[in-house]
Enzyme design. Structure first.
Site, PDB file in Angstrom:
ATOM      1  N   LYS A  14       0.826  -1.216   0.000  1.00 56.48           N
ATOM      2  CA  LYS A  14       0.000   0.000   0.000  1.00 56.48           C
ATOM      3  C   LYS A  14       0.859   1.264   0.000  1.00 56.48           C
ATOM      4  O   LYS A  14       0.590   2.205  -0.728  1.00 56.48           O
ATOM      5  CB  LYS A  14      -0.916   0.053   1.239  1.00 56.48           C
ATOM      6  CG  LYS A  14      -1.900  -1.096   1.349  1.00 56.48           C
ATOM      7  CD  LYS A  14      -2.818  -0.919   2.550  1.00 56.48           C
ATOM      8  CE  LYS A  14      -2.116  -0.948   3.890  1.00 56.48           C
ATOM      9  NZ  LYS A  14      -1.566  -2.259   4.277  1.00 56.48           N
ATOM     10  N   ARG A  89      -9.457   1.434   8.508  1.00 56.53           N
ATOM     11  CA  ARG A  89      -9.102   0.059   8.860  1.00 56.53           C
ATOM     12  C   ARG A  89     -10.225  -0.639   9.603  1.00 56.53           C
ATOM     13  O   ARG A  89     -10.088  -1.811   9.945  1.00 56.53           O
ATOM     14  CB  ARG A  89      -7.870   0.089   9.757  1.00 56.53           C
ATOM     15  CG  ARG A  89      -6.598  -0.420   9.067  1.00 56.53           C
ATOM     16  CD  ARG A  89      -5.479  -0.292  10.060  1.00 56.53           C
ATOM     17  NE  ARG A  89      -4.312  -1.050   9.756  1.00 56.53           N
ATOM     18  CZ  ARG A  89      -3.210  -0.560   9.206  1.00 56.53           C
ATOM     19  NH1 ARG A  89      -3.168   0.693   8.801  1.00 56.53           N
ATOM     20  NH2 ARG A  89      -2.145  -1.317   9.060  1.00 56.53           N
ATOM     21  N   ARG A 128      11.116  -6.659   4.789  1.00 58.05           N
ATOM     22  CA  ARG A 128      11.036  -5.246   5.166  1.00 58.05           C
ATOM     23  C   ARG A 128      11.627  -5.028   6.565  1.00 58.05           C
ATOM     24  O   ARG A 128      12.270  -4.018   6.828  1.00 58.05           O
ATOM     25  CB  ARG A 128       9.568  -4.797   5.139  1.00 58.05           C
ATOM     26  CG  ARG A 128       9.390  -3.311   5.371  1.00 58.05           C
ATOM     27  CD  ARG A 128       7.970  -2.881   5.139  1.00 58.05           C
ATOM     28  NE  ARG A 128       7.083  -3.321   6.193  1.00 58.05           N
ATOM     29  CZ  ARG A 128       5.745  -3.191   6.153  1.00 58.05           C
ATOM     30  NH1 ARG A 128       5.175  -2.668   5.101  1.00 58.05           N
ATOM     31  NH2 ARG A 128       5.002  -3.594   7.150  1.00 58.05           N
ATOM     32  N   ARG A 134      11.439  -1.459  11.371  1.00 57.86           N
ATOM     33  CA  ARG A 134      10.166  -1.168  12.049  1.00 57.86           C
ATOM     34  C   ARG A 134       9.993  -2.130  13.216  1.00 57.86           C
ATOM     35  O   ARG A 134      10.138  -3.338  13.061  1.00 57.86           O
ATOM     36  CB  ARG A 134       9.001  -1.357  11.058  1.00 57.86           C
ATOM     37  CG  ARG A 134       8.657  -0.097  10.320  1.00 57.86           C
ATOM     38  CD  ARG A 134       7.562  -0.314   9.321  1.00 57.86           C
ATOM     39  NE  ARG A 134       6.317  -0.802   9.896  1.00 57.86           N
ATOM     40  CZ  ARG A 134       5.149  -0.722   9.275  1.00 57.86           C
ATOM     41  NH1 ARG A 134       5.078  -0.193   8.067  1.00 57.86           N
ATOM     42  NH2 ARG A 134       4.057  -1.191   9.831  1.00 57.86           N
ATOM     43  N   ARG A 145      -1.027  -8.878  13.545  1.00 56.14           N
ATOM     44  CA  ARG A 145      -1.522  -7.835  12.634  1.00 56.14           C
ATOM     45  C   ARG A 145      -2.368  -8.444  11.523  1.00 56.14           C
ATOM     46  O   ARG A 145      -3.369  -7.868  11.105  1.00 56.14           O
ATOM     47  CB  ARG A 145      -0.347  -7.042  12.042  1.00 56.14           C
ATOM     48  CG  ARG A 145       0.193  -6.012  13.025  1.00 56.14           C
ATOM     49  CD  ARG A 145       1.601  -5.600  12.695  1.00 56.14           C
ATOM     50  NE  ARG A 145       1.741  -4.916  11.442  1.00 56.14           N
ATOM     51  CZ  ARG A 145       2.887  -4.836  10.760  1.00 56.14           C
ATOM     52  NH1 ARG A 145       3.983  -5.413  11.247  1.00 56.14           N
ATOM     53  NH2 ARG A 145       2.941  -4.187   9.635  1.00 56.14           N
TER      54      ARG A 145
HETATM   55  P1  AMP Z   1       0.782   0.582   8.778  1.00 55.40           P
HETATM   56  O1  AMP Z   1       2.048   1.327   8.571  1.00 55.40           O
HETATM   57  O2  AMP Z   1      -0.367   1.155   7.988  1.00 55.40           O
HETATM   58  O3  AMP Z   1       0.938  -0.898   8.569  1.00 55.40           O
HETATM   59  O4  AMP Z   1       0.364   0.786  10.312  1.00 55.40           O
HETATM   60  C1  AMP Z   1       1.192   0.348  11.367  1.00 55.40           C
HETATM   61  C2  AMP Z   1       0.380   0.223  12.642  1.00 55.40           C
HETATM   62  O5  AMP Z   1      -0.178   1.510  12.981  1.00 55.40           O
HETATM   63  C3  AMP Z   1      -0.830  -0.711  12.582  1.00 55.40           C
HETATM   64  O6  AMP Z   1      -0.474  -2.063  12.825  1.00 55.40           O
HETATM   65  C4  AMP Z   1      -1.724  -0.133  13.677  1.00 55.40           C
HETATM   66  O7  AMP Z   1      -1.272  -0.505  14.961  1.00 55.40           O
HETATM   67  C5  AMP Z   1      -1.496   1.359  13.529  1.00 55.40           C
HETATM   68  N1  AMP Z   1      -2.440   1.965  12.562  1.00 55.40           N
HETATM   69  C6  AMP Z   1      -2.147   2.501  11.346  1.00 55.40           C
HETATM   70  N2  AMP Z   1      -3.245   2.936  10.730  1.00 55.40           N
HETATM   71  C7  AMP Z   1      -4.286   2.680  11.573  1.00 55.40           C
HETATM   72  C8  AMP Z   1      -5.690   2.870  11.488  1.00 55.40           C
HETATM   73  N3  AMP Z   1      -6.264   3.426  10.408  1.00 55.40           N
HETATM   74  N4  AMP Z   1      -6.450   2.464  12.540  1.00 55.40           N
HETATM   75  C9  AMP Z   1      -5.898   1.920  13.634  1.00 55.40           C
HETATM   76  N5  AMP Z   1      -4.573   1.687  13.764  1.00 55.40           N
HETATM   77  C10 AMP Z   1      -3.761   2.057  12.748  1.00 55.40           C
END
Ligand code: AMP
Length: 193
Positions: A14, A89, A128, A134, A145
């Protein structure tokens, strides 16, 4: 205005695809994951709270996320459009976003659902992890996740299908080929409006 949502499991690409879309179509990128990681890096109260959820592979509560997205969108009031990456999400986030956009008369135009096999997701995230460092890219958290994704985020597929906005993209190909599919859909949409 062109508003696009990119959604899919962790590791579907994404972030990478959003980067290509915003560059080509000059849109504003709203990545909630990036917003939260910035807050953690800057040691803000939001960052401290978010770190707990992120490191546990859980979602940050809807109310917090929605406030941040609203704030970010407001700072780009006259933007030509947004690419929402990793947001919404949950169904609650999606319906609040719809209401927010309805008020401005600028709906979500297209939703891209990036589809990648689960085995490939693990491979990509572990790769990654070695590159990005990360803290949530470790085997334990990744499993959580993906479970959280299946339970709370995957239902968005039906939500957006019912709105007739969902476009399924085969994310198993390389970056350029995936972007090629996305670009084709955006260009055809732009020709129609
Ligand atoms: P990402 O980089 O989008 O994979 O997000 C990393 C982490 O941030 C996720 O595993 C969640 O813990 C948190 N996170 C990111 N976006 C959201 C969202 N829209 N709603 C809730 N938690 C989020």
């Amino acid at each position: 205005m062109l508003n696009i949502v990119l959604f899919g499991a962790p590791g579907t690409g994404k972030g990478t695809q959003s980067g290509l879309v915003i560059e080509k179509y000059k849109l504003i990128h709203i990545s909630t994951g990036d917003l939260l990681r910035d807050a953690i890096k800057n040691g803000t109260p939001l960052g401290k709270l978010a770190k707990f959820y992120i490191d546990n592979g859980q979602l940050v509560p809807d109310s917090i996320i929605l406030k941040e997205v609203y704030h970010k969108a407001m700072t780009h009031n006259s933007a030509p459009g947004f690419v929402f990456d990793g947001f919404p999400r949950t169904i609650a986030q999606a319906s609040t976003l719809d209401k927010m956009l309805e008020k401005k008369n600028v709906p979500i135009n297209m939703v891209f659902y990036l589809e990648v096999d689960e085995e490939e997701l693990y491979k990509r995230i572990m790769h990654r992890a070695r590159m990005s460092g990360r803290t949530d890219d470790n085997e334990d958290t990744v499993r959580k996740r993906i479970k959280v994704y299946n339970e709370q985020t995957f239902p968005l597929l039906n939500y957006y299908k019912q709105q007739g906005k969902c476009i399924q993209i085969d994310g198993m190909h390389d970056i350029d080929a995936v972007f090629g599919q996305i670009q084709k859909h955006i260009d055809s949409y732009l020709e129609l409006i």
